[in-house]
Write an enzyme that holds these catalytic residues in place. Structure first.
Site, PDB file in Angstrom:
ATOM      1  N   ARG A  77       0.860  -1.187   0.000  1.00  0.00           N
ATOM      2  CA  ARG A  77       0.000   0.000   0.000  1.00  0.00           C
ATOM      3  C   ARG A  77       0.897   1.239   0.000  1.00  0.00           C
ATOM      4  NH1 ARG A  77      -2.540   2.994   4.862  1.00  0.00           N
ATOM      5  NH2 ARG A  77      -3.737   4.522   3.723  1.00  0.00           N
ATOM      6  N   HIS A 121      -2.663  10.938   0.883  1.00  0.00           N
ATOM      7  CA  HIS A 121      -2.076  10.714   2.210  1.00  0.00           C
ATOM      8  C   HIS A 121      -1.324  11.996   2.578  1.00  0.00           C
ATOM      9  CE1 HIS A 121      -0.564   7.336   5.067  1.00  0.00           C
ATOM     10  NE2 HIS A 121      -0.170   8.485   5.594  1.00  0.00           N
ATOM     11  N   GLU A 166      -7.090   8.546   6.583  1.00  0.00           N
ATOM     12  CA  GLU A 166      -7.283   9.158   7.897  1.00  0.00           C
ATOM     13  C   GLU A 166      -7.865  10.576   7.857  1.00  0.00           C
ATOM     14  OE1 GLU A 166      -3.556   8.721  10.017  1.00  0.00           O
ATOM     15  OE2 GLU A 166      -3.774   6.557  10.143  1.00  0.00           O
ATOM     16  N   ASN A 298      -7.172   1.721  10.223  1.00  0.00           N
ATOM     17  CA  ASN A 298      -5.861   1.980  10.827  1.00  0.00           C
ATOM     18  C   ASN A 298      -6.033   1.976  12.334  1.00  0.00           C
ATOM     19  OD1 ASN A 298      -4.998   2.332   8.235  1.00  0.00           O
ATOM     20  ND2 ASN A 298      -4.383   4.474   8.470  1.00  0.00           N
ATOM     21  N   TYR A 300      -3.844   1.767  16.131  1.00  0.00           N
ATOM     22  CA  TYR A 300      -2.595   1.735  16.890  1.00  0.00           C
ATOM     23  C   TYR A 300      -2.803   1.551  18.391  1.00  0.00           C
ATOM     24  CZ  TYR A 300      -0.249   3.149  12.627  1.00  0.00           C
ATOM     25  OH  TYR A 300       0.243   3.173  11.341  1.00  0.00           O
ATOM     26  N   GLU A 356      -3.338  -0.193   8.255  1.00  0.00           N
ATOM     27  CA  GLU A 356      -2.152   0.187   9.029  1.00  0.00           C
ATOM     28  C   GLU A 356      -2.261  -0.377  10.434  1.00  0.00           C
ATOM     29  OE1 GLU A 356      -1.038   4.358   9.358  1.00  0.00           O
ATOM     30  OE2 GLU A 356      -1.500   4.669   7.239  1.00  0.00           O
TER      31      GLU A 356
HETATM   32  O1  IFM Z   1       3.053   7.514  10.011  1.00  0.00           O
HETATM   33  C1  IFM Z   1       1.690   7.565  10.232  1.00  0.00           C
HETATM   34  C2  IFM Z   1       0.923   7.396   8.927  1.00  0.00           C
HETATM   35  O2  IFM Z   1       1.298   8.339   7.982  1.00  0.00           O
HETATM   36  C3  IFM Z   1      -0.553   7.525   9.162  1.00  0.00           C
HETATM   37  N1  IFM Z   1      -0.985   6.665  10.241  1.00  0.00           N
HETATM   38  C4  IFM Z   1      -0.240   6.653  11.462  1.00  0.00           C
HETATM   39  C5  IFM Z   1       1.237   6.485  11.172  1.00  0.00           C
HETATM   40  C6  IFM Z   1       2.040   6.487  12.488  1.00  0.00           C
HETATM   41  O3  IFM Z   1       1.848   7.691  13.149  1.00  0.00           O
END
Ligand code: IFM
Length: 455
Positions: A77, A121, A166, A298, A300, A356
């Site tokens: 990606r 992006h 995002e 995405n 985290y 992500e």
């Molecule tokens: O690096 C970023 C990415 O560009 C978008 N999502 C989160 C990642 C980590 O912060």
């Protein structure tokens, strides 16, 4: 499906973005982006760095594709830099910019790697910013023209398209919080920007479909799972607010529910914004709800919410684990499981990809040049196990993209954070796969998770 295995056809990949890796910020006719302008403004980036060179992927893409193949990646990606294609945002097309992505796509296909292309992006042409940027509706129209140019050029080979990466970051992190380009702190403009990003997504979907028959089209949203600090009603309210602000504000309209009424109430009480949200025009919400083929997720970390106003009478606060990455984001794989289940069953989403997921740890080469990033292996193991459990629960998860293929420019944090499965020595541009890259290669080969062996 045997207990630790993934379904046949599950797609294994890694992700990057144009500004974070390409460099070549002024080459072959590329125009200036808002990130070029932002990073060249003193004080915006923690280590004073820029993406002028980054990982020099623009020149090293062929070696990078060979590395992806060596690591067994099935999908990659990446994003397109809008100002490489349309240097001033609209109008004349820069063929040299398109040629770069033509070469990259051909190289990936020749290596047997499926390209997943993100159109936006974050590197908006500065010329469009000068005319108002995302808070202005015309930027959504410009995005559709850009999407048309790119999908006409690559649509004979690219079968997976992501409109935006995002929208929360594009709208709010960049226009409300001011941490990302263009660095605004203007609340109504931030909501207008978010709206125009979503609108441009909805408008672009039919254009992409017309140019790429049979292709899959989706959007990538970022999620922070919200959990209450205590079982009190006050903390539950704070949690619902955060979830509305971060997650529902974007997911609800994409899936046809419009903006969440509780958040519209909260945002318009006090009169800063009119109740009808004046940037929304007739037909917009229908456009935003254009039918898509998948949602990119995405994920985290989570947020634990406490109502600060009501703090005195609350039951004891839940203590978050001190297992955090170098971004100071808590490692919380259970959140990914809950999120995938909630999205599929709550919104009836037919197909999802984790577009992500990953972690920043600074582990570097030892005396022998090896990088033993065991914390990343543990992070990935936990989150892939969460994916596997979601699949078992019935979630139609079709693939997983690790963030990131290689260490790169982490926006306002510059080069202080290393998310890569491949180490990058920025002085020499040498790439060294970390232990986690070989671990991931073995997972891909087996299409299954190994038992986690403690380091
Ligand atoms: O690096 C970023 C990415 O560009 C978008 N999502 C989160 C990642 C980590 O912060």
């Amino acid at each position: 499906m045997a207990s630790r295995s993934f379904p046949t056809g599950f797609l294994w990949g890694a992700a990057t973005s144009s500004y974070q890796i390409e460099g070549a910020w002024q080459e072959d006719g590329k125009g200036e982006s808002i990130w070029d302008r932002f990073t060249h403004t003193p004080g915006k980036i923690i280590d004073g760095s820029t993406g002028d060179v980054a990982c020099d992927h623009y020149h090293r893409w062929a070696d990078d594709v060979a590395l992806m193949a060596e690591l067994g990646l099935q999908a990659y990606r990446f994003s397109i830099a809008w100002p490489r294609i349309l240097p001033v945002g609209r109008g004349p097309v820069n063929q040299a910019g398109l040629d770069f992505y033509n070469r990259l796509v051909d190289g990936l296909l020749a290596a047997g790697i499926t390209p997943f292309v993100t159109l936006y992006h974050w590197d908006l042409p500065q010329a469009l910013q000068d005319r108002g940027g995302w808070p202005v509706r015309a930027t959504a129209e410009a995005f559709v023209e850009y999407a048309d140019v790119v999908t006409r050029a690559l649509g004979d080979r690219v079968q997976h398209w992501i409109t935006h990466n995002e929208p929360w970051c594009i709208g709010l992190l960049s226009h409300q919080i001011g941490e990302h380009a263009p660095g605004w702190r203007v609340w109504p403009a931030a909501l207008a920007a978010s709206h125009h990003v979503l609108l441009s997504h909805g408008w672009a979907v039919p254009v992409i479909r017309a140019n790429c028959p049979g292709a899959e089209v989706g959007i990538t949203l970022n999620y922070t799972v919200a959990e209450a600090a205590s079982p009190s009603a006050a903390d539950a309210r704070a949690t619902r607010y955060f979830d509305g602000y971060f997650n529902r504000w974007f997911t609800d309209p994409v899936y046809g529910r419009g903006y969440p009424a509780d958040m519209v109430d909260a945002y318009t009480t006090g009169g800063q914004l009119p109740r009808e949200l004046d940037f929304v025009q007739p037909g917009d919400m229908e456009a935003i709800a254009a039918q898509t083929d998948f949602l990119g997720v995405n994920y985290y970390t989570r947020a634990i919410l406490r109502d600060e106003q009501a703090a005195d009478n609350l039951p004891p606060t839940r203590v978050a684990s001190d297992d955090v990455t170098e971004m100071e984001w808590e490692v919380y794989p259970e959140g990914l499981y809950r999120l995938l289940v909630r999205l599929h069953f709550g919104y009836d989403i037919p197909k999802l990809y984790v577009t992500e997921n990953g972690c920043s740890y600074g582990d570097g080469p030892d005396a022998q040049g090896r990088i033993q990033d065991d914390r990343r292996i543990a992070y990935l193991h936990g989150h892939l196990d969460a994916c596997r459990r979601a699949l078992e629960a019935g979630v139609p998860l079709a693939g997983y993209f690790q963030w990131s293929l290689m260490d790169n420019f982490e926006w306002a944090k510059g080069y202080t954070q290393r998310f890569g499965m491949v180490w990058v020595d920025y002085a020499t541009q040498q790439r060294i796969p970390k232990a986690s890259a070989y671990w991931y290669r073995d997972v891909i080969r087996a299409n299954a998770l190994p038992p986690l062996v403690a380091a």
